[in-house]
Design an enzyme around this catalytic site. Structure first.
Site, PDB file in Angstrom:
ATOM      1  N   LYS A  37      -9.820   4.561  15.229  1.00 58.64           N
ATOM      2  CA  LYS A  37      -8.608   4.947  15.587  1.00 58.64           C
ATOM      3  C   LYS A  37      -8.122   6.365  15.331  1.00 58.64           C
ATOM      4  CE  LYS A  37      -5.454   3.191  12.195  1.00 58.64           C
ATOM      5  NZ  LYS A  37      -4.844   1.857  11.671  1.00 58.64           N
ATOM      6  N   ARG A 130       5.320  -4.100   6.006  1.00 61.09           N
ATOM      7  CA  ARG A 130       4.857  -3.922   7.458  1.00 61.09           C
ATOM      8  C   ARG A 130       4.386  -5.312   7.732  1.00 61.09           C
ATOM      9  NH1 ARG A 130       0.325   0.192   9.449  1.00 61.09           N
ATOM     10  NH2 ARG A 130      -1.019  -1.603   9.427  1.00 61.09           N
TER      11      ARG A 130
HETATM   12  C1  LIG Z   1      -5.320   1.834  10.420  1.00 59.45           C
HETATM   13  C2  LIG Z   1      -5.491   0.367   9.788  1.00 59.45           C
HETATM   14  C3  LIG Z   1      -6.397   0.464   8.951  1.00 59.45           C
HETATM   15  C4  LIG Z   1      -7.594   1.587   8.433  1.00 59.45           C
HETATM   16  O1  LIG Z   1      -6.651   2.554   7.723  1.00 59.45           O
HETATM   17  P1  LIG Z   1      -7.343   3.943   7.093  1.00 59.45           P
HETATM   18  O2  LIG Z   1      -6.168   4.481   6.285  1.00 59.45           O
HETATM   19  O3  LIG Z   1      -7.588   4.859   8.459  1.00 59.45           O
HETATM   20  O4  LIG Z   1      -8.546   3.455   6.234  1.00 59.45           O
HETATM   21  C5  LIG Z   1      -6.671  -0.747   8.251  1.00 59.45           C
HETATM   22  N1  LIG Z   1      -6.069  -1.736   8.386  1.00 59.45           N
HETATM   23  C6  LIG Z   1      -5.144  -1.670   9.439  1.00 59.45           C
HETATM   24  C7  LIG Z   1      -4.405  -2.994   9.490  1.00 59.45           C
HETATM   25  C8  LIG Z   1      -4.887  -0.546   9.940  1.00 59.45           C
HETATM   26  O5  LIG Z   1      -3.871  -0.438  10.849  1.00 59.45           O
END
Ligand SMILES: *Cc1c(COP(=O)(O)O)cnc(C)c1O
Length: 354
Positions: A37, A130
């Site tokens: 993302k 969250r």
């Molecule tokens: C964005 C996200 C991740 C990855 O997080 P990073 O800090 O980019 O490694 C993992 N799990 C969820 C639910 C996320 O939204």
């Protein structure tokens, strides 16, 4: 041809980062879902992650997973599905994170209707507040969701740090593992995946503190930035300059470092404070908060320093620089996470891969 501002990605460095992190995790029994993302799921970069050995491609936006349909790995939807996208979730994602029985029920109906199977990871909130059910609610969710046709309970997951900054500790990881082990026993379910979290869990992996049995992480930030996310420590064998951002100088003048006049909050509701450094040589760069976050943008030139940014103007102090900057020159920056997110999604920023 407009070429500035631009975000330049180095595919080989991204590959190297992914491979270093995947290898470290694999040696400790942990599979890595590669999270795309932060670079808007650019397919060439996602491919580099695939080559490096990630187990799934993961993103929070379904549009991004759709853009990766051609890549032969399972797709994991990270954000809890919107009810308005359930049929597309089943079509384009093989796995999703879930905490609402109503959504899982609809996933089940859509999976049956499409003749597909959809795998679900149930999310438990270990304190970051969250997504996820509270630990004491997990049993009820498993009891209700097991046996729904078309969906398979793939495991239990959690996510820390993102909203409240709660640190993943060995104790939190043991709690997640124990919850899963108890559920496996109570319901005779395999629940093979224990998906502990994101890049903020990596310090535990690298210190050998991740409990055996935690076997899945979802990693984006660390692969793109070369740092674990809890303490910001560099990870061995990785690069911190996979992505660089370049903006173009449109004004270069000596000005007093202090504003002159009565002060009210700026465009963004802030009241920045400035040191009186006398007259300084300042570059106005043609980009702004639509494209970057000035607090997460670091000039590659050690003599340059970001002063601030409004929507479309970035001001950089170049007084100490040895570079002979002129109007029309580019200034290059290393990006932090929020600048990477902004630049990757700004339609005004050209994306290049080298
Ligand atoms: C964005 C996200 C991740 C990855 O997080 P990073 O800090 O980019 O490694 C993992 N799990 C969820 C639910 C996320 O939204």
């Amino acid at each position: 041809m407009l070429t500035n501002p631009r975000l330049v990605a180095n595919r080989q460095k991204l590959f190297g980062n992914a491979r270093a992190i995947v290898s470290e995790c694999r040696s400790r029994g942990i599979a890595v879902a590669g999270v795309t993302k932060s670079f808007a799921a650019d397919p060439a970069l996602a491919e580099a992650m695939v080559e490096a050995g990630i187990s799934q491609l993961a993103d929070s936006r379904l549009e991004n997973l759709v853009a990766l349909t051609h890549l032969p790995l399972p797709k994991l939807l990270l954000r809890l599905p919107m009810q308005s996208e359930i049929p597309e979730v089943v079509r384009y994602a093989d796995i999703s994170l879930n905490s609402e029985l109503d959504s899982i029920t609809r996933l089940s109906q859509a999976a049956v209707a499409q003749g597909r199977r959809h795998q679900v990871i149930l999310m438990v909130d270990l304190g970051d507040r969250r997504e996820g059910v509270l630990p004491e609610e997990l049993d009820q969710l498993v009891r209700s969701a097991q046996g729904l046709p078309g969906v398979e309970l793939l495991g239990i997951g959690s996510n820390l740090t993102c909203l409240s900054g709660v640190l993943p500790t060995e104790a939190k990881m043991r709690q997640l593992l124990q919850l899963t082990v108890d559920l496996r026993r109570r319901y005779s379910l395999a629940l093979p995946l224990v998906s502990a979290g994101n890049s903020s869990c990596l310090h535990l992996v690298y210190q050998g503190l991740m409990p055996a049995g935690i076997n899945h992480l979802r990693i984006g930030k660390a692969i793109t930035l070369g740092r674990e996310a809890a303490f910001g420590c560099r990870l061995p064998g990785t690069h911190d300059d996979v992505f660089t951002f370049q903006g173009e100088v449109v004004e270069l003048r000596r000005k007093p470092s202090l504003p002159d006049g009565e002060i009210v909050p700026n465009t963004f509701g802030e009241r920045p404070e400035f040191l009186d450094q006398g007259e300084r040589r300042r570059a106005v760069v043609a980009c702004g908060r639509q494209d970057i976050d000035p607090g997460s943008l670091f000039p590659l030139d050690p003599g340059a320093a970001v002063v601030g940014a409004s929507s479309d103007h970035l001001v950089v102090d170049v007084t100490e620089s040895r570079e002979p900057y002129a109007i029309g020159d580019g200034i290059c920056f290393r990006v932090g996470y929020s600048s990477l997110l902004a630049a990757a999604t700004s339609k005004y920023v050209k994306k290049l891969t080298v």
